[in-house]
Design an enzyme around this catalytic site. Structure first.
Site, PDB file in Angstrom:
ATOM      1  N   ARG A 294       0.411  -1.396  -0.508  1.00  0.00           N
ATOM      2  CA  ARG A 294      -0.006  -0.414   0.145  1.00  0.00           C
ATOM      3  C   ARG A 294       0.999   1.193  -0.093  1.00  0.00           C
ATOM      4  O   ARG A 294       1.738   1.287   0.234  1.00  0.00           O
ATOM      5  CB  ARG A 294      -1.052  -0.069   1.751  1.00  0.00           C
ATOM      6  CG  ARG A 294      -1.775  -0.853   1.120  1.00  0.00           C
ATOM      7  CD  ARG A 294      -3.122  -0.211  -0.192  1.00  0.00           C
ATOM      8  NE  ARG A 294      -3.873   0.388   0.282  1.00  0.00           N
ATOM      9  CZ  ARG A 294      -4.874   0.980   0.202  1.00  0.00           C
ATOM     10  NH1 ARG A 294      -5.504  -0.288   0.026  1.00  0.00           N
ATOM     11  NH2 ARG A 294      -5.508   1.628   1.013  1.00  0.00           N
TER      12      ARG A 294
ATOM     13  N   LYS B 280       5.294   4.099   4.599  1.00  0.00           N
ATOM     14  CA  LYS B 280       6.068   3.702   3.994  1.00  0.00           C
ATOM     15  C   LYS B 280       7.548   3.992   3.130  1.00  0.00           C
ATOM     16  O   LYS B 280       8.331   3.057   2.541  1.00  0.00           O
ATOM     17  CB  LYS B 280       5.047   2.689   3.135  1.00  0.00           C
ATOM     18  CG  LYS B 280       4.298   1.787   4.169  1.00  0.00           C
ATOM     19  CD  LYS B 280       2.922   0.599   3.494  1.00  0.00           C
ATOM     20  CE  LYS B 280       2.094   0.308   4.144  1.00  0.00           C
ATOM     21  NZ  LYS B 280       2.514  -0.997   5.133  1.00  0.00           N
TER      22      LYS B 280
HETATM   23  C1  7GP Z   1      -1.221  -4.795   8.092  1.00  0.00           C
HETATM   24  C2  7GP Z   1       0.161  -4.360   8.869  1.00  0.00           C
HETATM   25  O1  7GP Z   1       0.436  -2.685   8.348  1.00  0.00           O
HETATM   26  C3  7GP Z   1       1.697  -4.784   8.642  1.00  0.00           C
HETATM   27  O2  7GP Z   1       2.948  -4.156   8.519  1.00  0.00           O
HETATM   28  C4  7GP Z   1       1.215  -6.093   9.171  1.00  0.00           C
HETATM   29  O3  7GP Z   1       2.296  -7.139   8.290  1.00  0.00           O
HETATM   30  C5  7GP Z   1       0.047  -6.235   8.868  1.00  0.00           C
HETATM   31  O4  7GP Z   1      -0.967  -5.426   8.838  1.00  0.00           O
HETATM   32  C6  7GP Z   1      -0.366  -8.001   8.939  1.00  0.00           C
HETATM   33  O5  7GP Z   1      -0.392  -7.978  10.255  1.00  0.00           O
HETATM   34  N1  7GP Z   1      -1.936  -3.707   8.610  1.00  0.00           N
HETATM   35  C7  7GP Z   1      -3.220  -3.618   8.231  1.00  0.00           C
HETATM   36  O6  7GP Z   1      -3.089  -3.634   6.763  1.00  0.00           O
HETATM   37  C8  7GP Z   1      -4.061  -3.050   8.831  1.00  0.00           C
HETATM   38  O7  7GP Z   1      -4.946  -2.174   8.190  1.00  0.00           O
HETATM   39  C9  7GP Z   1      -5.351  -1.748  10.510  1.00  0.00           C
HETATM   40  O8  7GP Z   1      -4.290  -2.232   9.950  1.00  0.00           O
HETATM   41  C10 7GP Z   1      -5.594  -1.785  11.553  1.00  0.00           C
END
Ligand code: 7GP
Length: 838
Positions: free
Chosen positions: A565, A570
């Site tokens: 994303r 990032k």
């Molecule tokens: C993501 C994190 O940004 C990423 O670092 C991690 O690997 C992934 O979750 C799985 O654990 N977070 C999201 O996609 C997200 O939408 C908001 O988080 C709650």
């Protein structure tokens, strides 16, 4: 007299067209499905008709696994993991099912013998893009691992009619196109209207006294919606288990409100239907940015209520009482999106099943686990009391009661510490009042986890510090993982074949076995084959890039890829600053001997995230200039690959030489793309952030390109006072890069276009690009140097793959099973289809 033909030679096996696996039967089954399901003669059938005929042929061959799995779980009354997630980013099912069923080569042969192009049919599938990024894809990898490990599991979520938007790039800008993934039908799902449930919204509550003289509460809603489950089988890899992904669709209770209809208000009647169906219409396309919209809370409550009612139905159907609920279900909250489940289970047990509070609470706490996926403050969910009360009046009362009891306990532990009480409260009263969903999740769960060592540590020290002090025993780390089935076997068949030829295929289920590859790092024939495969997959990607963007790239150049994303944290724009810096060097010194590089980006920006969209425009604008500059002479190419999704990711990971994992330390919870790249033999350039830390630990510091501040240093610098302009003023290369953007050089003379981006960097730079800039540039030089020695690069690539065992989602799921869910594998035996011989 002896018979003319020996009897064993005339034995004929007649295979069932729905289950048989001989090439002849498969061909007949595809033709049969084309005729009877699609209603088409071959002469007029479209590619999509053939795809659907093939998909149904494959589905027929897994129904047996699926039904036996469900039956076994019910009969043996096993404990089931219920993975509650607002997102499941599954990716296309066809190929994955073929691999997991072990029938890929047969199917391919049958399809080809029918004169069809297998890949062309595979390409017909519209992937279910029911997620944004990391969080949704993790849920999909975990479903694959649970099925493969024979863990009883149901994935519960939302059947969005429109998933994540399709991305087009026009004039360098992202344009969002509606994702109509269901328009030509979805062969993988089966609707189960017989298990529909009702969900209430709005209205008010009232108390009453029951027959035994107890005070009770009932909820008088002003809207009732029907939830219809759609089931998709999730087949494990070479096991009989096929678990279920159950997604809910919202509908009006009656298709027409006949009363309104009869008094002539046709539009009013239809409107109610439309209003109800809105709930599961579209996925919110934001990751890590709270929108706070009523419809989003409705979505969350809707799927959670449907799922909990479904669990209760299943539990009672086997003759059990609700007293044993927590022994039969382990419910995992994938972030706080489903956290309202804690109040909903309490409501169902207390108001609808008349359980007392203490018992209901004990069951609730024992049932739930909560996984946090981000530290970004803007992603922490909170709902205004006003909205919450309007939509879920009963849940707000329950949350108040949970909070009252919770704060009483806190008060005893920390007498006279009002600040602490205010910080821990489920209600944020620092300004306008909100319900804090992470606090509800922490109080109502017996287990809380982060998704990488560093992330869990930071959770305990920052956002959830007070909860960690209060209940240290609830906390643990569960470092993320990815499934090697999709992210290696399916995406990188060439490398899979090479690896299997050396160490067999048991690594596919036990990724630690990749270690056996280490013994071949000095085997020059093997290294050559390894390099050759990388070259071939890069060539494939080069062709795709040309088809999608018209840009011609050199497969011999270093493929430097950042795919994820688009987000400021990032730091895709840090990557862009490196590109501009390199460009400036080449312009100043045209004969500089540099390693040719192809910079490839992929990723979507949230439609309302202006800065992220501007980052996409910047990358494309830089590409437009660099790619056509004759002085550069193909030594650099910049590509923005449009519409990054699971389908497009599959050929991208295997083709990377270098994986960009360059987030500001302390911001990326884990990352999973970092694991997929490394598993496919890319080397990483990265900060000490998220799971990068553990990847570097595993592959060895000498096989990882590290740069940048640590999370602690980031914190110190911010506390001390960070002034990005000082870096700009004292670093001529950095200044030149920023000035070139501001001069309008990349924007046809428009000096204003990128100002919001450069001004934000010069004045705030919240993600410390300038502080990490020089370290990044220096590290990239080391990368280029290292790439000159291809033999050594290949060795490092092999060692990266060999040491990726830890990052299998199988390892992660085993840890969840052991530490949080307390569930064990349940092998499935395939019973005869017609046990009574009928
Ligand atoms: C993501 C994190 O940004 C990423 O670092 C991690 O690997 C992934 O979750 C799985 O654990 N977070 C999201 O996609 C997200 O939408 C908001 O988080 C709650």
């Amino acid at each position: 007299m002896a018979s003319l033909i020996p009897s064993e030679k005339i034995s004929i096996v007649v295979e069932d067209d729905r289950t048989g696996l001989s090439i002849t039967t498969l061909k007949r089954a595809i033709a049969d499905n084309l005729f009877y399901n699609q209603g088409k003669f071959p002469t007029i059938a479209s590619k999509n008709d053939y795809y659907l005929a093939l998909a149904y042929t494959v589905r027929d061959r897994l129904v047996h696994h699926w039904l036996n799995t469900v039956q076994t779980y019910l009969k043996q009354e096993v404990k089931v993991v219920c993975y509650l997630s607002a997102e499941f980013l599954m990716g296309p099912h066809l190929n994955n099912n073929l691999i997991n069923l072990g029938i890929e080569s047969r199917i391919r042969q049958a399809v080809e013998e029918l004169g069809l192009d297998f890949q062309e049919l595979v390409d017909q599938e519209e992937e279910p893009g029911l997620g944004n990024g990391g969080l949704g894809r993790l849920a999909a990898c975990y479903l694959d691992s649970m099925a493969t490990l024979e863990i009883p599991a149901i994935g519960y979520g939302i059947r969005y009619e429109f998933g994540i938007f399709d991305q087009e790039i026009r004039d360098g800008w992202q344009v969002e196109i509606t994702d109509k993934w269901l328009q030509y039908g979805n062969p993988w799902e089966i609707a189960r209207p017989e298990y529909s449930v009702q969900v209430n919204l709005g209205g008010h509550t009232e108390t009453y006294v029951d027959r035994d003289g107890n005070y009770r509460v009932r909820w008088l809603p002003d809207r009732v919606i029907k939830g219809i489950p759609y089931d998709t089988p999730i087949v494990g890899y070479q096991v009989n288990t096929a678990n279920t992904l159950r997604l809910w669709k919202a509908e009006a209770i009656e298709s027409f409100n006949f009363q309104t209809f009869n008094i002539g208000n046709y539009y009013g009647a239809v409107n109610e239907k439309i209003y109800s169906e809105n709930i599961t219409k579209v996925l919110y396309p934001n990751d890590e940015q709270l929108q706070g919209k009523q419809l989003r809370l409705e979505q969350q409550y809707f799927f959670v209520s449907c799922s909990l009612q479904d669990m209760i139905r299943l539990h009672l159907s086997t003759g059990n009482s609700l007293d044993t609920f927590d022994g039969k279900f382990a419910i995992q909250l994938n972030d706080t999106h489903p956290a309202i489940a804690i109040a909903e289970l309490m409501r169902l047990l207390i108001d609808e099943r008349f359980m007392d509070w203490e018992q209901a609470w004990s069951i609730t706490e024992k049932s739930f686990g909560y996984t946090n996926h981000t530290l970004l403050p803007e992603a922490l969910e909170k709902w205004s009391l006003e909205l919450f009360n309007r939509l879920l009046p009963r849940h707000l009362e329950i949350i108040y009661e949970i909070n009252r009891r919770f704060l009483d306990r806190v008060r005893i532990k920390y007498p006279q510490d009002n600040d602490k009480l205010a910080r821990l409260s489920l209600i944020d009263e620092t300004g306008a009042r909100y319900v804090r969903m992470a606090h509800l999740a922490c109080v109502g769960s017996h287990a809380i986890n982060g998704v990488a060592e560093l992330h869990t540590h930071l959770l305990q020290q920052t956002v959830l510090k007070d909860f960690y002090q209060l209940f240290p025993e609830k906390f643990s780390n569960k470092t993320n993982g990815v499934t090697p089935r999709r992210w290696m076997v399916l995406s990188n068949p060439r490398l899979t074949k090479l690896i299997c030829s050396k160490i067999g295929d048991s690594w596919i289920k036990n990724l630690d076995e990749l270690r056996k590859l280490e013994q071949f790092v000095d085997d020059s024939a093997f290294c050559q084959q390894w390099q050759q495969i990388k070259q071939e997959v890069k060539q494939d990607l080069a062709i795709r890039i040309r088809q999608r963007t018209g840009i011609i790239v050199n497969p011999n150049s270093l493929f430097d890829i950042q795919a994820k994303r688009i987000h400021e944290y990032k730091r895709q724009h840090l990557n862009a600053l490196h590109i501009i810096t390199l460009y400036n060097c080449l312009k100043q010194n045209p004969n500089l001997d540099v390693i040719p590089r192809t910079f490839i980006f992929g990723g979507k920006a949230a439609p309302g995230y202006w800065m992220a969209k501007l980052m996409i425009k910047l990358i494309n604008s830089v590409g437009e200039i660099v790619n056509q500059d004759p002085d550069i002479c193909d030594r650099m190419k910049v590509v923005f690959f449009p519409d990054y999704n699971v389908t497009n990711a599959q050929p991208i990971y295997p083709a990377a030489d270098l994986s960009e994992q360059i987030s500001t330390a302390g911001k990326e919870a884990s990352g999973t793309g970092n694991m997929k790249f490394s598993l496919n033999g890319a080397l990483t350039i990265g900060t000490l952030d998220g799971a990068n830390v553990e990847i570097r630990e595993e592959v060895g510091a000498e096989n990882f390109f590290l740069f940048g501040l640590t999370a602690a240093e980031v914190q110190q610098l911010k506390t001390k006072g960070y002034n990005p302009r000082d870096y700009y003023n004292s670093n001529p290369q950095l200044k030149a890069a920023i000035d070139l953007i501001n001069s309008g050089f990349f924007s046809h003379g428009d000096t204003e276009l990128f100002k919001p981006l450069t001004e934000s960097l010069l004045n705030y730079d919240p993600y410390l690009l300038f502080a990490d800039y020089q370290s990044y540039i220096d590290c990239q030089k080391k990368v280029s140097q290292a790439f000159r020695d291809r033999a050594n690069w290949t060795k490092m690539s092999i060692l990266n793959v060999a040491r990726m065992g830890k990052f299998s989602s199988d390892r992660a799921i085993k840890e969840y099973c052991r530490d949080i869910w307390n569930v064990a594998p349940v092998p499935i035996e395939l019973e005869d289809l017609c046990p009574d011989g009928q």
